[in-house]
Design a protein around this motif. Structure first.
Motif, PDB file in Angstrom:
ATOM      1  N   ARG A   1       0.835  -1.215   0.000  1.00 28.50           N
ATOM      2  CA  ARG A   1       0.000   0.000   0.000  1.00 28.50           C
ATOM      3  C   ARG A   1       0.861   1.253   0.000  1.00 28.50           C
ATOM      4  N   ASN A   2       1.989   1.206   0.676  1.00 29.29           N
ATOM      5  CA  ASN A   2       2.894   2.355   0.667  1.00 29.29           C
ATOM      6  C   ASN A   2       3.473   2.609  -0.722  1.00 29.29           C
ATOM      7  N   LEU A   3       3.585   1.554  -1.520  1.00 28.76           N
ATOM      8  CA  LEU A   3       4.148   1.686  -2.859  1.00 28.76           C
ATOM      9  C   LEU A   3       3.125   2.147  -3.893  1.00 28.76           C
ATOM     10  N   GLU A   4       1.850   2.126  -3.543  1.00 24.65           N
ATOM     11  CA  GLU A   4       0.834   2.500  -4.532  1.00 24.65           C
ATOM     12  C   GLU A   4       1.044   3.911  -5.080  1.00 24.65           C
ATOM     13  N   PRO A   5       1.325   4.931  -4.261  1.00 19.37           N
ATOM     14  CA  PRO A   5       1.563   6.256  -4.833  1.00 19.37           C
ATOM     15  C   PRO A   5       2.777   6.306  -5.765  1.00 19.37           C
ATOM     16  N   VAL A   6       3.761   5.467  -5.508  1.00 20.66           N
ATOM     17  CA  VAL A   6       4.940   5.401  -6.371  1.00 20.66           C
ATOM     18  C   VAL A   6       4.569   4.851  -7.741  1.00 20.66           C
ATOM     19  N   LEU A   7       3.651   3.891  -7.765  1.00 13.96           N
ATOM     20  CA  LEU A   7       3.254   3.251  -9.010  1.00 13.96           C
ATOM     21  C   LEU A   7       2.265   4.078  -9.817  1.00 13.96           C
ATOM     22  N   ARG A   8       1.421   4.838  -9.115  1.00  9.17           N
ATOM     23  CA  ARG A   8       0.348   5.559  -9.797  1.00  9.17           C
ATOM     24  C   ARG A   8       0.923   6.532 -10.832  1.00  9.17           C
ATOM     25  N   GLY A   9       0.413   6.438 -12.053  1.00  8.72           N
ATOM     26  CA  GLY A   9       0.867   7.303 -13.138  1.00  8.72           C
ATOM     27  C   GLY A   9       2.011   6.739 -13.955  1.00  8.72           C
ATOM     28  N   GLN A  10       2.569   5.596 -13.521  1.00  7.56           N
ATOM     29  CA  GLN A  10       3.666   4.981 -14.252  1.00  7.56           C
ATOM     30  C   GLN A  10       3.140   4.171 -15.442  1.00  7.56           C
ATOM     31  N   ALA A  11       3.908   4.145 -16.509  1.00  7.15           N
ATOM     32  CA  ALA A  11       3.560   3.307 -17.655  1.00  7.15           C
ATOM     33  C   ALA A  11       3.632   1.840 -17.248  1.00  7.15           C
ATOM     34  N   LEU A  12       2.710   1.045 -17.772  1.00 11.91           N
ATOM     35  CA  LEU A  12       2.710  -0.385 -17.464  1.00 11.91           C
ATOM     36  C   LEU A  12       3.763  -1.076 -18.326  1.00 11.91           C
ATOM     37  N   ALA A  13       5.000  -1.037 -17.830  1.00 10.71           N
ATOM     38  CA  ALA A  13       6.135  -1.677 -18.495  1.00 10.71           C
ATOM     39  C   ALA A  13       6.847  -2.507 -17.436  1.00 10.71           C
ATOM     40  N   PRO A  14       6.519  -3.804 -17.310  1.00 10.21           N
ATOM     41  CA  PRO A  14       6.986  -4.597 -16.169  1.00 10.21           C
ATOM     42  C   PRO A  14       8.489  -4.569 -15.933  1.00 10.21           C
ATOM     43  N   LEU A  15       9.293  -4.687 -16.986  1.00  6.50           N
ATOM     44  CA  LEU A  15      10.739  -4.698 -16.791  1.00  6.50           C
ATOM     45  C   LEU A  15      11.235  -3.357 -16.259  1.00  6.50           C
ATOM     46  N   ALA A  16      10.698  -2.270 -16.793  1.00  5.49           N
ATOM     47  CA  ALA A  16      11.110  -0.938 -16.333  1.00  5.49           C
ATOM     48  C   ALA A  16      10.667  -0.703 -14.894  1.00  5.49           C
ATOM     49  N   ILE A  17       9.455  -1.136 -14.557  1.00  9.23           N
ATOM     50  CA  ILE A  17       8.960  -0.989 -13.181  1.00  9.23           C
ATOM     51  C   ILE A  17       9.833  -1.782 -12.226  1.00  9.23           C
ATOM     52  N   ASP A  18      10.175  -3.000 -12.610  1.00  7.19           N
ATOM     53  CA  ASP A  18      11.001  -3.854 -11.772  1.00  7.19           C
ATOM     54  C   ASP A  18      12.361  -3.214 -11.506  1.00  7.19           C
ATOM     55  N   GLN A  19      12.984  -2.682 -12.538  1.00  6.70           N
ATOM     56  CA  GLN A  19      14.286  -2.045 -12.367  1.00  6.70           C
ATOM     57  C   GLN A  19      14.187  -0.815 -11.468  1.00  6.70           C
ATOM     58  N   ALA A  20      13.148  -0.013 -11.674  1.00  4.77           N
ATOM     59  CA  ALA A  20      12.995   1.219 -10.891  1.00  4.77           C
ATOM     60  C   ALA A  20      12.748   0.915  -9.420  1.00  4.77           C
ATOM     61  N   LEU A  21      11.926  -0.083  -9.121  1.00  5.14           N
ATOM     62  CA  LEU A  21      11.633  -0.409  -7.728  1.00  5.14           C
ATOM     63  C   LEU A  21      12.847  -1.000  -7.031  1.00  5.14           C
ATOM     64  N   HIS A  22      13.597  -1.843  -7.723  1.00  3.58           N
ATOM     65  CA  HIS A  22      14.806  -2.386  -7.105  1.00  3.58           C
ATOM     66  C   HIS A  22      15.837  -1.287  -6.852  1.00  3.58           C
ATOM     67  N   ALA A  23      15.915  -0.316  -7.758  1.00  2.00           N
ATOM     68  CA  ALA A  23      16.826   0.804  -7.545  1.00  2.00           C
ATOM     69  C   ALA A  23      16.414   1.620  -6.327  1.00  2.00           C
ATOM     70  N   ARG A  24      15.116   1.777  -6.124  1.00  2.00           N
ATOM     71  CA  ARG A  24      14.613   2.543  -4.983  1.00  2.00           C
ATOM     72  C   ARG A  24      15.011   1.882  -3.654  1.00  2.00           C
ATOM     73  N   PHE A  25      15.121   0.545  -3.645  1.00  2.00           N
ATOM     74  CA  PHE A  25      15.434  -0.174  -2.414  1.00  2.00           C
ATOM     75  C   PHE A  25      16.886  -0.648  -2.369  1.00  2.00           C
ATOM     76  N   ARG A  26      17.746  -0.038  -3.188  1.00  2.00           N
ATOM     77  CA  ARG A  26      19.124  -0.511  -3.270  1.00  2.00           C
ATOM     78  C   ARG A  26      19.844  -0.440  -1.922  1.00  2.00           C
ATOM     79  N   LEU A  27      19.656   0.637  -1.167  1.00  2.00           N
ATOM     80  CA  LEU A  27      20.350   0.788   0.111  1.00  2.00           C
ATOM     81  C   LEU A  27      19.819  -0.185   1.164  1.00  2.00           C
ATOM     82  N   LEU A  28      18.521  -0.436   1.155  1.00  2.00           N
ATOM     83  CA  LEU A  28      17.918  -1.360   2.117  1.00  2.00           C
ATOM     84  C   LEU A  28      18.131  -2.815   1.710  1.00  2.00           C
ATOM     85  N   GLY A  29      18.048  -3.061   0.409  1.00  2.00           N
ATOM     86  CA  GLY A  29      18.101  -4.433  -0.086  1.00  2.00           C
ATOM     87  C   GLY A  29      16.707  -4.916  -0.448  1.00  2.00           C
TER      88      GLY A  29
END
Length: 365
Positions: A70-98
């Protein structure tokens, strides 16, 4: 394949449910009587919705997973539905945490829902969008057969093969080797010689204990011995594999393709079975399948049969689909296995549709 306009994510609905298990599963870590599932509905502005679910293992993790989604929903809203790009962007967002544990589960759920939405928008089964044919894959029955003793295991094994399965899996890891052998032999007598029998230790043994038990089980006709030791001890597994005559299976606890690659480099197992959630959803599975093909490793699935059957269809070294019915009570069209084969549903996406009345009965959030 039909063309489709670009899609934009408009929202993510997340629901927490407890689904009573038809056959409770008793493992070395405890008894699982309820399946704690997070249900995802990823909506687009164009009216296409992608669906999937996550198995959270314990109710203690269900709420944190749902909260993060649910916390990630605002991050996703408005993004193009491109699964590979979404996956890369979300993993980059959590790079420091893992991106293991709860984070990895949430990201994989979003990935699976995004791929489902894309396939639905294209009007094609996910398998076909991944470049595969819509066909059948061999499946084994993994419902039940926990640590319930020889007599009960034998009786339960008979019920598992009754629907037409020609392969089942038994959990081992009893206090003594003698008990492990008694259970394997009792199950074998119950199912006969033609049914394949896999085994799973759920990481309960030390490496020396595993060496002893694997040697003792060598003549019992097991198709594989799965996760006898702690899952990330790749050197220990390589030692076991070198001495074993029964294939060693692992992979459900590979958190992402990089861990799978490390396991392959160590020569830790003969066989692999990534978990769609832990390996990184559909995007992670595609990388895992490529690694397996390069290594010549037979690849099976762990849980999530409704999604995994599509992934298996697109896996060059596909081996076995693990069938569990834990989500079936919530599905409008539960998966059906006929003569030991699971067929990829020839309908858009993964084919997951909720039985909303059943979902409402199981809601805990």
């Amino acid at each position: 394949m039909s063309s489709t306009p670009a899609l934009t994510i408009s929202g993510l609905d997340v629901r927490a449910v407890h689904v009573p298990m038809r056959i409770p599963l008793q493992t070395s870590s405890g008894t699982i009587a309820v399946a704690p599932l997070a249900l995802l509905d990823l909506h687009t502005a164009e009216g296409v919705t992608g669906r999937t679910y996550l198995f959270c293992y314990t109710p203690l993790v269900l709420q944190p997973v749902c909260a993060l989604l649910r916390n990630l929903e605002p991050v996703l809203r408005g993004q193009a539905l491109a699964p590979l790009a979404i996956d890369q962007a979300l993993h980059a967002r959590f790079r420091l945490l893992g991106s293991k544990g709860v984070v990895g589960m949430a990201l994989a759920g979003i990935d699976m829902a995004a791929w489902d939405a894309l396939a639905r928008a294209l009007g094609q089964p996910l398998a076909r969008v991944l470049g595969a044919e819509v066909g059948e894959v061999p499946a084994y029955n993994s419902c039940g057969l926990g640590l319930i003793g020889a007599a009960r295991a034998a009786a339960e094994a008979e019920t598992l093969v009754a629907p037409g399965f020609d392969a089942i899996k038994v959990r081992l890891g009893y206090p003594t080797l003698v008990e492990d052998l008694e259970v394997v032999r009792a199950v074998r007598r119950a199912i006969g010689e033609k049914v394949r029998l896999m085994s799973d230790y759920n990481q309960v043994l030390s490496v020396p204990e595993a060496e002893q038990r694997i040697r003792a089980l060598a003549g019992e006709g097991l198709s594989w011995i799965e996760e006898p030791c702690v899952a990330d001890d790749y050197e220990g597994y390589a030692r076991l594999r070198a001495a074993a005559t029964t294939p060693i299976q692992m992979g459900e606890n590979w958190w992402g393709p990089k861990e799978m690659a490390a396991s392959l480099r160590a020569g830790a197992s003969d066989l692999g079975m990534p978990d769609a959630m832990k390996i990184g959803g559909v995007s992670g599975w595609l990388q895992a399948a490529a690694l397996a093909q390069a290594a010549g490793m037979p690849l099976s699935t762990h849980l999530f049969p409704e999604v995994s059957v599509h992934l298996m269809a697109a896996t060059p070294t596909r081996h076995w689909l693990e069938f569990v019915d834990w989500a079936s009570p919530l599905l409008a069209e539960p998966m059906q296995i006929r003569a030991g084969r699971a067929r990829v549903p020839d309908r858009p996406g993964t084919g997951i549709e909720w039985d909303e009345a059943a979902v409402r009965r199981c809601l805990v959030d």
